[in-house]
Design a protein around this motif. Structure first.
Motif, PDB file in Angstrom:
ATOM      1  N   ARG A  12     -95.316  29.488  86.419  1.00 43.44           N
ATOM      2  CA  ARG A  12     -96.279  29.588  87.371  1.00 43.44           C
ATOM      3  C   ARG A  12     -96.841  30.992  87.204  1.00 43.44           C
ATOM      4  O   ARG A  12     -98.111  31.000  87.446  1.00 43.44           O
ATOM      5  CB  ARG A  12     -95.764  29.302  88.683  1.00 43.44           C
ATOM      6  CG  ARG A  12     -95.554  27.841  88.922  1.00 43.44           C
ATOM      7  CD  ARG A  12     -95.093  27.451  90.335  1.00 43.44           C
ATOM      8  NE  ARG A  12     -93.880  27.835  90.858  1.00 43.44           N
ATOM      9  CZ  ARG A  12     -92.943  26.725  90.821  1.00 43.44           C
ATOM     10  NH1 ARG A  12     -93.137  25.695  90.295  1.00 43.44           N
ATOM     11  NH2 ARG A  12     -91.760  27.370  90.930  1.00 43.44           N
ATOM     12  N   VAL A  13     -96.136  32.039  87.236  1.00 48.54           N
ATOM     13  CA  VAL A  13     -96.640  33.453  87.121  1.00 48.54           C
ATOM     14  C   VAL A  13     -97.756  33.495  85.852  1.00 48.54           C
ATOM     15  O   VAL A  13     -98.445  34.244  85.882  1.00 48.54           O
ATOM     16  CB  VAL A  13     -95.699  34.498  87.404  1.00 48.54           C
ATOM     17  CG1 VAL A  13     -96.046  35.824  86.961  1.00 48.54           C
ATOM     18  CG2 VAL A  13     -94.935  34.354  88.743  1.00 48.54           C
ATOM     19  N   GLU A  14     -97.212  33.077  84.783  1.00 54.20           N
ATOM     20  CA  GLU A  14     -97.906  33.050  83.751  1.00 54.20           C
ATOM     21  C   GLU A  14     -99.023  32.288  83.913  1.00 54.20           C
ATOM     22  O   GLU A  14    -100.117  32.650  82.826  1.00 54.20           O
ATOM     23  CB  GLU A  14     -97.078  32.555  82.486  1.00 54.20           C
ATOM     24  CG  GLU A  14     -97.661  32.761  81.073  1.00 54.20           C
ATOM     25  CD  GLU A  14     -96.769  32.527  79.857  1.00 54.20           C
ATOM     26  OE1 GLU A  14     -97.079  32.486  78.748  1.00 54.20           O
ATOM     27  OE2 GLU A  14     -95.720  31.934  80.019  1.00 54.20           O
ATOM     28  N   GLY A  15     -99.248  31.261  84.638  1.00 52.20           N
ATOM     29  CA  GLY A  15    -100.570  30.633  84.600  1.00 52.20           C
ATOM     30  C   GLY A  15    -100.378  29.289  83.907  1.00 52.20           C
ATOM     31  O   GLY A  15    -101.484  28.506  83.457  1.00 52.20           O
ATOM     32  N   LEU A  72     -83.642  34.141  78.497  1.00 52.38           N
ATOM     33  CA  LEU A  72     -83.989  35.330  79.464  1.00 52.38           C
ATOM     34  C   LEU A  72     -83.457  35.174  80.675  1.00 52.38           C
ATOM     35  O   LEU A  72     -82.535  35.804  81.330  1.00 52.38           O
ATOM     36  CB  LEU A  72     -85.538  35.831  79.349  1.00 52.38           C
ATOM     37  CG  LEU A  72     -85.797  37.034  80.175  1.00 52.38           C
ATOM     38  CD1 LEU A  72     -87.135  37.519  79.721  1.00 52.38           C
ATOM     39  CD2 LEU A  72     -85.906  36.777  81.694  1.00 52.38           C
ATOM     40  N   VAL A  73     -83.962  33.970  81.355  1.00 59.00           N
ATOM     41  CA  VAL A  73     -83.388  33.773  82.611  1.00 59.00           C
ATOM     42  C   VAL A  73     -82.139  33.196  82.797  1.00 59.00           C
ATOM     43  O   VAL A  73     -81.367  33.337  83.821  1.00 59.00           O
ATOM     44  CB  VAL A  73     -84.356  32.581  83.646  1.00 59.00           C
ATOM     45  CG1 VAL A  73     -85.965  33.303  83.550  1.00 59.00           C
ATOM     46  CG2 VAL A  73     -84.393  31.256  82.799  1.00 59.00           C
ATOM     47  N   ALA A 128     -84.964  44.418  81.141  1.00 57.75           N
ATOM     48  CA  ALA A 128     -86.262  45.172  80.355  1.00 57.75           C
ATOM     49  C   ALA A 128     -85.649  45.913  79.174  1.00 57.75           C
ATOM     50  O   ALA A 128     -86.285  46.227  78.024  1.00 57.75           O
ATOM     51  CB  ALA A 128     -86.571  46.172  81.427  1.00 57.75           C
ATOM     52  N   GLU A 129     -84.547  46.421  79.174  1.00 58.82           N
ATOM     53  CA  GLU A 129     -83.741  47.218  78.133  1.00 58.82           C
ATOM     54  C   GLU A 129     -83.779  46.397  76.756  1.00 58.82           C
ATOM     55  O   GLU A 129     -83.785  47.074  75.811  1.00 58.82           O
ATOM     56  CB  GLU A 129     -82.210  47.362  78.433  1.00 58.82           C
ATOM     57  CG  GLU A 129     -82.133  48.455  79.480  1.00 58.82           C
ATOM     58  CD  GLU A 129     -80.671  48.723  79.761  1.00 58.82           C
ATOM     59  OE1 GLU A 129     -79.738  48.093  79.046  1.00 58.82           O
ATOM     60  OE2 GLU A 129     -80.273  49.426  80.673  1.00 58.82           O
ATOM     61  N   HIS A 130     -83.685  45.193  76.992  1.00 59.32           N
ATOM     62  CA  HIS A 130     -83.797  43.790  75.494  1.00 59.32           C
ATOM     63  C   HIS A 130     -84.959  43.709  75.248  1.00 59.32           C
ATOM     64  O   HIS A 130     -85.219  42.593  74.344  1.00 59.32           O
ATOM     65  CB  HIS A 130     -82.711  42.976  76.028  1.00 59.32           C
ATOM     66  CG  HIS A 130     -81.276  43.502  76.267  1.00 59.32           C
ATOM     67  ND1 HIS A 130     -80.586  44.028  75.379  1.00 59.32           N
ATOM     68  CD2 HIS A 130     -80.549  43.403  77.343  1.00 59.32           C
ATOM     69  CE1 HIS A 130     -79.323  44.324  75.827  1.00 59.32           C
ATOM     70  NE2 HIS A 130     -79.440  44.160  77.068  1.00 59.32           N
ATOM     71  N   ALA A 131     -86.089  43.889  75.938  1.00 61.61           N
ATOM     72  CA  ALA A 131     -87.478  43.665  75.396  1.00 61.61           C
ATOM     73  C   ALA A 131     -87.567  43.838  73.868  1.00 61.61           C
ATOM     74  O   ALA A 131     -87.406  45.064  73.501  1.00 61.61           O
ATOM     75  CB  ALA A 131     -88.455  44.372  76.361  1.00 61.61           C
ATOM     76  N   GLU A 160     -92.187  41.088  80.558  1.00 60.36           N
ATOM     77  CA  GLU A 160     -93.238  41.586  81.762  1.00 60.36           C
ATOM     78  C   GLU A 160     -93.660  40.469  82.700  1.00 60.36           C
ATOM     79  O   GLU A 160     -93.518  40.808  83.972  1.00 60.36           O
ATOM     80  CB  GLU A 160     -94.433  41.944  80.954  1.00 60.36           C
ATOM     81  CG  GLU A 160     -94.439  43.146  80.319  1.00 60.36           C
ATOM     82  CD  GLU A 160     -93.873  44.289  80.970  1.00 60.36           C
ATOM     83  OE1 GLU A 160     -94.473  44.613  82.014  1.00 60.36           O
ATOM     84  OE2 GLU A 160     -93.253  45.202  80.541  1.00 60.36           O
ATOM     85  N   ILE A 161     -93.683  39.219  82.511  1.00 62.96           N
ATOM     86  CA  ILE A 161     -93.723  38.127  83.081  1.00 62.96           C
ATOM     87  C   ILE A 161     -92.600  38.150  84.202  1.00 62.96           C
ATOM     88  O   ILE A 161     -92.860  37.661  85.274  1.00 62.96           O
ATOM     89  CB  ILE A 161     -94.027  36.629  82.547  1.00 62.96           C
ATOM     90  CG1 ILE A 161     -95.152  36.863  81.813  1.00 62.96           C
ATOM     91  CG2 ILE A 161     -93.935  35.600  83.429  1.00 62.96           C
ATOM     92  CD1 ILE A 161     -95.550  35.665  80.895  1.00 62.96           C
ATOM     93  N   PHE A 162     -91.561  38.111  83.734  1.00 59.42           N
ATOM     94  CA  PHE A 162     -90.148  37.817  84.605  1.00 59.42           C
ATOM     95  C   PHE A 162     -90.159  39.004  85.476  1.00 59.42           C
ATOM     96  O   PHE A 162     -89.874  38.931  86.784  1.00 59.42           O
ATOM     97  CB  PHE A 162     -88.846  38.177  83.627  1.00 59.42           C
ATOM     98  CG  PHE A 162     -87.697  38.431  84.477  1.00 59.42           C
ATOM     99  CD1 PHE A 162     -87.112  37.436  85.463  1.00 59.42           C
ATOM    100  CD2 PHE A 162     -87.270  39.638  84.300  1.00 59.42           C
ATOM    101  CE1 PHE A 162     -86.145  37.961  86.321  1.00 59.42           C
ATOM    102  CE2 PHE A 162     -86.026  39.976  85.146  1.00 59.42           C
ATOM    103  CZ  PHE A 162     -85.610  39.151  86.116  1.00 59.42           C
TER     104      PHE A 162
END
Length: 259
Positions: A41-44, A134-135, A163-166, A176-178
Motif C-alpha cells: 500500500r505504501v508503494e502505491g 524481507l518482512v 537496512a544493513e542488508h540493503a 526504503e519502502i519498508f
C-alpha cells in the motif's frame, strides 16, 4: 462431483492450519501477510496486488514440516536449511490450479536479492518474492519481543538490521519502502494478537469462487493432510492414508496366527 469454493476462505483455513506448526509462536504467516500488504500500500500498488501479497504472506511457509523447522527459521536470520521447506511448499501448490501462482514465489522466498538477479523470473515476481523475504526476516527479528509486549522498544533496532542488508539480501528500494511503512507505531500495532484476530475470511482480498471438481477437492484435502501430518513423526502419513483408497486385503492378511 463439483463444489463452489471461496478461495479466500480456503487461504484463511490453510493459514489457520499452518499456525499449528509454531506451537509457541502462532500467526507468523498472518504477520508476514499484514506487513507485506502494508508495504504494498505504501508503494502505491493496486488493490489486487496488495491482496495477493497478503495471501502469499499467509501461505509462504506452507512447506514448513515441523515446529523444529519453524524454530530454526525464526531463530536464524539466514538458516542454511531454509530452502528445503521452500521446495516442499512449491511442490504442494504447483499442481493445485487455484493457488498455483503462489508456487514459484514460495520456491524462492528465502533467496537473497543479489542471488535472485541470476534467476529467470519476471521482475514483478522478483519484487514480490523479495518483499516476502524481507518482512519474513522482520518477523524473525521481532519474534523474541512478542511475548513480553516490548516490541515497540526494539523497532528501531529491527529497522536498522534490515537496512544493513540493503543491496545484498533485499532490494534497496524495498528496504526504503519498508522503512517508510514501519516508521509509524501503527505498523507494529497491526501485529498484535487482537489485530490479527480480526483477519477473518471476510478480510478484503480475493473473493472469487472457483468450481472445484473431485480431483481438485482431493488435492486440497491432501494439502491439509500433509500440513497436519507434518506436525509429528508419529502421525506422518496417517491422514493421507486414511483419506486414500481402501487397500485390497491380501490372502496372508487373513491367515490365522499359529499358536
Amino acid at each position: 462431483m463439483t463444489l463452489n469454493v471461496d478461495l479466500r476462505q480456503v487461504i484463511h483455513a490453510l493459514a489457520d492450519a499452518l499456525d499449528l506448526v509454531g506451537v509457541d509462536d502462532v500467526a507468523h504467516g498472518k504477520r508476514v501477510g499484514v506487513m507485506a500488504a502494508e508495504c504494498g500500500r505504501v508503494e502505491g500498488l493496486g488493490a489486487g496486488e496488495v491482496a495477493f501479497l497478503f495471501e502469499l504472506g499467509m501461505l509462504h511457509d506452507i512447506g514448513v514440516s515441523s515446529t523444529r523447522v519453524h524454530g530454526h527459521l525464526v531463530e536464524s536470520f539466514d538458516w542454511s536449511g531454509a530452502q528445503a521447506h521452500c521446495q516442499v511448499g512449491y511442490e504442494r501448490l504447483r499442481g493445485f490450479a487455484p493457488l498455483a501462482e503462489m508456487a514459484l514465489p514460495i520456491l524462492y522466498h528465502h533467496t537473497r536479492w543479489d542471488a535472485l538477479q541470476a534467476i529467470s523470473l519476471p521482475a514483478r515476481s522478483k519484487r514480490q518474492v523479495n518483499l516476502i523475504y524481507l518482512v519474513d526476516r522482520v518477523d524473525a527479528l521481532a519474534a523474541p519481543h512478542y511475548g513480553d509486549k516490548a516490541l515497540l522498544l526494539f523497532t528501531d533496532e529491527i529497522r536498522a538490521r534490515i537496512a544493513e542488508h540493503a543491496g545484498t539480501y533485499f532490494a534497496p528500494d524495498l528496504v526504503e519502502i519498508f522503512l517508510e511503512a514501519s516508521r509509524a507505531e501503527a505498523f507494529w500495532l497491526m501485529l498484535e494478537p487482537r489485530s490479527l484476530e480480526a483477519l477473518r475470511p471476510d478480510t478484503p482480498g480475493r473473493s472469487e469462487l472457483f468450481t472445484a471438481r473431485a480431483g481438485e477437492l482431493r488435492q486440497l484435502g491432501e494439502i491439509f493432510a500433509r500440513i497436519v501430518d507434518a506436525k509429528s513423526p508419529f502421525t506422518a502419513e496417517h491422514s493421507v492414508g486414511v483419506a486414500g483408497p481402501p487397500r485390497c486385503p491380501r490372502a496372508q492378511d487373513h491367515q490365522r496366527p499359529q499358536l
